[in-house]
Design an enzyme around this catalytic site. Structure first.
Site, PDB file in Angstrom:
ATOM      1  N   GLU A  85       2.257  -8.275  -2.357  1.00  0.00           N
ATOM      2  CA  GLU A  85       0.939  -8.731  -1.891  1.00  0.00           C
ATOM      3  C   GLU A  85       0.639 -10.203  -2.158  1.00  0.00           C
ATOM      4  O   GLU A  85       0.084 -10.883  -1.276  1.00  0.00           O
ATOM      5  CB  GLU A  85      -0.174  -7.848  -2.485  1.00  0.00           C
ATOM      6  N   GLY A 107       0.801  -1.212   0.000  1.00  0.00           N
ATOM      7  CA  GLY A 107       0.000   0.000   0.000  1.00  0.00           C
ATOM      8  C   GLY A 107       0.835   1.263   0.000  1.00  0.00           C
ATOM      9  O   GLY A 107       0.413   2.295  -0.539  1.00  0.00           O
TER      10      GLY A 107
END
Length: 247
Positions: free
Chosen positions: A129, A106
């Site tokens: 991720e 993020g």
């Protein structure tokens, strides 16, 4: 009392937002997202250039994993981080990401939402991720491709490759590299160059840059038409001609 997760410093022509969870390497949690929304609302109402950075030697080492683990399908459909980063991307004035250390997950996606990215040699940027059983769903799958091209974006997202600062610079992901002590002065120098220009011309340039290809050239003509009628255009061009000794 704990410090806020986003430190905001106001100037007349710029705002600095420093992600401030150094004990978690500035991992992005829901409180930080809420504070980003509040900052965006402020800058939507009173446009100024935004510098995003991090405290403690990192930009942001990802989203808060403890919170992510608790999220379910309904949370994914709400686009919690994605919507905040879209709002950052759509701010009327430029956004500069000044990155040191880790910008992962993020944190990387927040940086991809900026207009200009600069870094220190300690930068490590990418999206791990899938190693955690999720995908980079807050902008990486489309913004990263637009920035570095499909080949490198695919490699980074599918193999979880992390770029160092020099690789990121070579790929065009960051525009310059600075010693850590010089990072924020370099960011402020960029803002200084932006601030010297006509704010409306900067806003319209950003609008044109963000428009889809099929909107051009008509969007450029429409924006330019407004600028051609502005008093500031007349003032600046007259001053330029007078400096050159021309009527």
């Amino acid at each position: 009392m704990d410090e806020p997760s986003l430190l905001v410093e106001h100037h007349h022509d710029r705002v600095v937002g420093a992600l401030n969870r150094p004990g978690r390497r500035n991992a992005i949690d829901r409180d930080l997202i809420d504070r980003l929304h509040a900052l965006c609302e402020e800058l939507e109402n009173e446009p100024r250039t935004l510098i995003l950075t991090g405290t403690g030697g990192d930009f942001a080492a990802g989203a808060d994993i403890a919170q992510l683990r608790a999220r379910r399908a309904a949370d994914a459909l709400r686009g919690i981080n994605a919507n905040a980063f879209i709002r950052v991307r759509e701010l009327p004035m430029p956004v500069i990401a000044a990155m040191d250390g880790y910008a992962l997950g993020g944190g990387a996606e927040l940086a991809y939402a900026a207009d200009i990215r600069i870094a220190t040699p300690r930068l490590r940027i990418g999206n791990p991720e899938p190693d955690l059983g999720i995908l980079a769903a807050a902008g990486a799958t489309w913004r990263l491709r637009e920035i570095v091209g499909e080949a490198l974006a695919s490699e980074m997202l599918l193999t979880m490759r992390i770029l160092d600062a020099h690789e990121a610079h070579a790929a065009g992901l960051v525009s310059s590299i600075h010693d850590p002590a010089d990072l924020m002065p370099a960011a402020h120098a960029i803002v200084g160059r932006i601030a010297a220009a006509d704010p409306l011309a900067i806003r319209h340039t950003k609008t044109a840059l963000r428009a889809p290809r099929d909107a051009h050239p008509s969007i450029d003509a429409d924006l330019q038409a407004e600028l051609f009628e502005s008093p500031e255009k007349m003032r600046r061009m007259t001053a330029f001609l007078e400096r050159k000794g021309r009527p």
